[in-house]
Enzyme design. Structure first.
Site, PDB file in Angstrom:
ATOM      1  N   LYS A  98      56.386  39.314  43.437  1.00 48.29           N
ATOM      2  CA  LYS A  98      55.014  39.082  42.957  1.00 48.29           C
ATOM      3  C   LYS A  98      54.789  39.698  41.576  1.00 48.29           C
ATOM      4  O   LYS A  98      53.657  39.728  41.098  1.00 48.29           O
ATOM      5  CB  LYS A  98      54.000  39.719  43.934  1.00 48.29           C
ATOM      6  CG  LYS A  98      53.957  39.092  45.306  1.00 48.29           C
ATOM      7  CD  LYS A  98      52.768  39.624  46.104  1.00 48.29           C
ATOM      8  CE  LYS A  98      53.003  41.008  46.654  1.00 48.29           C
ATOM      9  NZ  LYS A  98      51.926  41.473  47.558  1.00 48.29           N
TER      10      LYS A  98
ATOM     11  N   LYS B 174      54.780  42.786  40.991  1.00 46.16           N
ATOM     12  CA  LYS B 174      53.875  43.900  41.229  1.00 46.16           C
ATOM     13  C   LYS B 174      54.764  45.075  41.601  1.00 46.16           C
ATOM     14  O   LYS B 174      55.425  45.037  42.636  1.00 46.16           O
ATOM     15  CB  LYS B 174      52.945  43.514  42.386  1.00 46.16           C
ATOM     16  CG  LYS B 174      51.787  44.437  42.586  1.00 46.16           C
ATOM     17  CD  LYS B 174      50.733  43.783  43.462  1.00 46.16           C
ATOM     18  CE  LYS B 174      49.577  44.739  43.690  1.00 46.16           C
ATOM     19  NZ  LYS B 174      48.418  44.106  44.274  1.00 46.16           N
TER      20      LYS B 174
HETATM   21  N1  CTP Z   1      40.702  46.267  47.620  1.00 44.81           N
HETATM   22  C1  CTP Z   1      39.305  46.477  47.727  1.00 44.81           C
HETATM   23  N2  CTP Z   1      38.656  47.206  46.764  1.00 44.81           N
HETATM   24  C2  CTP Z   1      39.346  47.739  45.727  1.00 44.81           C
HETATM   25  C3  CTP Z   1      40.744  47.541  45.622  1.00 44.81           C
HETATM   26  C4  CTP Z   1      41.397  46.794  46.607  1.00 44.81           C
HETATM   27  O1  CTP Z   1      38.660  45.991  48.668  1.00 44.81           O
HETATM   28  N3  CTP Z   1      38.690  48.404  44.814  1.00 44.81           N
HETATM   29  C5  CTP Z   1      41.358  45.460  48.652  1.00 44.81           C
HETATM   30  C6  CTP Z   1      41.991  44.203  48.075  1.00 44.81           C
HETATM   31  O2  CTP Z   1      41.013  43.188  47.902  1.00 44.81           O
HETATM   32  C7  CTP Z   1      43.014  43.866  49.144  1.00 44.81           C
HETATM   33  C8  CTP Z   1      43.447  45.275  49.649  1.00 44.81           C
HETATM   34  O3  CTP Z   1      42.432  46.189  49.193  1.00 44.81           O
HETATM   35  O4  CTP Z   1      42.400  43.171  50.204  1.00 44.81           O
HETATM   36  C9  CTP Z   1      44.800  45.702  49.111  1.00 44.81           C
HETATM   37  O5  CTP Z   1      44.741  45.556  47.713  1.00 44.81           O
HETATM   38  P1  CTP Z   1      45.892  46.013  46.720  1.00 44.81           P
HETATM   39  O6  CTP Z   1      46.234  44.875  45.817  1.00 44.81           O
HETATM   40  O7  CTP Z   1      46.985  46.680  47.435  1.00 44.81           O
HETATM   41  O8  CTP Z   1      45.105  47.143  45.876  1.00 44.81           O
HETATM   42  P2  CTP Z   1      44.535  47.132  44.396  1.00 44.81           P
HETATM   43  O9  CTP Z   1      43.919  48.470  44.148  1.00 44.81           O
HETATM   44  O10 CTP Z   1      43.664  45.920  44.167  1.00 44.81           O
HETATM   45  O11 CTP Z   1      45.873  47.012  43.558  1.00 44.81           O
HETATM   46  P3  CTP Z   1      46.136  46.355  42.113  1.00 44.81           P
HETATM   47  O12 CTP Z   1      45.209  47.036  41.144  1.00 44.81           O
HETATM   48  O13 CTP Z   1      47.597  46.668  41.848  1.00 44.81           O
HETATM   49  O14 CTP Z   1      45.872  44.876  42.282  1.00 44.81           O
END
Ligand code: CTP
Length: 126
Positions: free
Chosen positions: A44, A46
């Protein structure tokens, strides 16, 4: 009571993750987290800083998470839903619409994301 499933990377577990998972758990009685493996994250584009095993340890320590399973590809969700008799699939609303195809198998709910926090933001501060 309902079984819930959600998926993600959960690198540097933060308050937004806590909110998403605790609200998901409140929709039912059993919460399963599909945790992206390091290989799947690479696919991904990531890159998680914490390894799969470390991210898994954190999730398993939470009393509202009942089971952590590996997420190894995009196509396993229908199989997981059937295998674990899942009633509700949950993701944050940054994914709205992306998983509506699962509505043939269970309820699909997008929960509001928590403002002003994300793993990407934390990484920028490192
Ligand atoms: N999520 C959330 N609120 C946030 C960050 C994440 O509700 N502030 C939720 C995402 O929508 C997803 C889950 O947590 O359903 C896992 O998200 P993940 O991608 O692992 O975390 P992120 O902090 O969004 O990571 P990145 O910045 O790398 O995208």
């Amino acid at each position: 009571m309902a079984t819930i499933i959600t998926y993600g990377t959960f690198d540097f577990f933060h308050y937004g993750h806590f909110e998403l998972l605790s609200k998901a758990k409140n929709l039912g009685s059993k919460l399963i987290v599909g945790l992206s493996t390091d290989d799947f994250n690479q696919q991904k584009n990531k890159y998680s800083i914490l390894s799969f095993e470390k991210r898994k340890k954190i999730l398993e320590s939470l009393n509202f998470v009942n089971l952590v399973i590996p997420e190894i590809n995009w196509n396993q969700k229908i199989n997981d839903i059937q295998k674990y008799n899942v009633d509700i699939f949950v993701m944050g609303d940054d994914w709205t619409g992306e998983f509506n195809y699962l509505e043939d198998y269970c309820q699909v709910i997008y929960l509001p994301r928590t403002d002003k926090i994300s793993t990407s933001l934390i990484k920028e501060l490192l």
